[in-house]
Scaffold this active site. Sequence first.
Site, PDB file in Angstrom:
ATOM      1  N   THR A  44      -6.709  16.325  63.429  1.00 60.64           N
ATOM      2  CA  THR A  44      -5.740  15.437  64.082  1.00 60.64           C
ATOM      3  C   THR A  44      -4.419  16.123  64.448  1.00 60.64           C
ATOM      4  OG1 THR A  44      -5.037  14.749  61.859  1.00 60.64           O
ATOM      5  CG2 THR A  44      -6.668  13.366  62.981  1.00 60.64           C
ATOM      6  N   GLU A  45      -4.366  17.436  64.303  1.00 62.17           N
ATOM      7  CA  GLU A  45      -3.097  18.135  64.500  1.00 62.17           C
ATOM      8  C   GLU A  45      -2.505  17.906  65.889  1.00 62.17           C
ATOM      9  OE1 GLU A  45      -5.218  20.504  61.259  1.00 62.17           O
ATOM     10  OE2 GLU A  45      -5.754  19.373  63.046  1.00 62.17           O
ATOM     11  N   ALA A  46      -3.331  18.002  66.942  1.00 59.86           N
ATOM     12  CA  ALA A  46      -2.799  17.866  68.301  1.00 59.86           C
ATOM     13  C   ALA A  46      -2.155  16.499  68.516  1.00 59.86           C
ATOM     14  CB  ALA A  46      -3.905  18.095  69.331  1.00 59.86           C
ATOM     15  N   ARG A  47      -2.576  15.507  67.766  1.00 56.95           N
ATOM     16  CA  ARG A  47      -2.037  14.160  67.931  1.00 56.95           C
ATOM     17  C   ARG A  47      -0.634  14.008  67.347  1.00 56.95           C
ATOM     18  NH1 ARG A  47      -6.932   9.742  67.410  1.00 56.95           N
ATOM     19  NH2 ARG A  47      -8.390  10.781  68.837  1.00 56.95           N
ATOM     20  N   ILE A  48      -0.227  14.954  66.498  1.00 58.38           N
ATOM     21  CA  ILE A  48       1.134  14.895  65.962  1.00 58.38           C
ATOM     22  C   ILE A  48       1.989  16.050  66.483  1.00 58.38           C
ATOM     23  CG2 ILE A  48       0.453  13.630  63.896  1.00 58.38           C
ATOM     24  CD1 ILE A  48       0.877  16.300  62.342  1.00 58.38           C
TER      25      ILE A  48
END
Length: 261
Positions: free
Chosen positions: A132-136
């Site tokens: 989920t890194e790209a989402r934050i």
Amino acid sequence: MAAPGRTLGTGTANGVRTLTLDSPHNRNALSTRLVAELYAELERAEADPGVRAVLLTHTGNTFCAGADLSEARAHDGPTDAPLELARLLRTVVAFPKPVVARVSGHVRAGGTGLLAACDISVAGPGATFAFTEARIGVAPAVISMPVLPRTDPRAMSRYYLTGERFGPAEAARIGLITLAADDPDEALAPVLDGLRQGSPQGLAESKRLVTREVLAAFDRDTGTLAELSARLFASDEAREGMTAFLERREPEWAVRQAPVR
């Protein structure tokens, strides 16, 4: 369960040292305290001649949520946290005894790196996985060192970019885990029995063979990827992404899909 004031439960039986992530208030995120306790217990397991393997498991519905975003948001600039994460993951990969993961809950972001660093992993039907890194506003930089050498490249292109959730069967198909099982304990029984039969030297040298490429990635890329991670976490986009996550709202860059007419 962990003792009062601790975030890691411990126990040893039949040659297996069990370490239980037990920090439900932050979904077993890799806080400074949890990481320190993991180091200490791994050192004890390595020094104990009666221990043949380490079993890493968890309480609650989350195996590990990755970085502790509350700690990360508290820093205004780059920190040593990415280097510390890289050091922890490399310690697990290079640990001279097999490290086995038992997962029955959610695995997110840096938690997938911890999972990928383990030698053998079994996940039950309640497990879900996501990068989920790209989402934050950041990227799965440091965790790429144990993840990418062990997983399918085309699948990782999709999941790194989209942050989609996927289940145990897909995780096994792409190489993120070893086995998806309806009953993780039943599936682990022959694995642990096999490890109990191994000699300390035989297990250590056999593990060294299968982790060679992963350790090479750490030796080659740790500095570059830790620097990237620190820079991203210190950015305005990451601060907005972490704040939005903690406030349970969409970040300012999210695009709402128009209704179909």
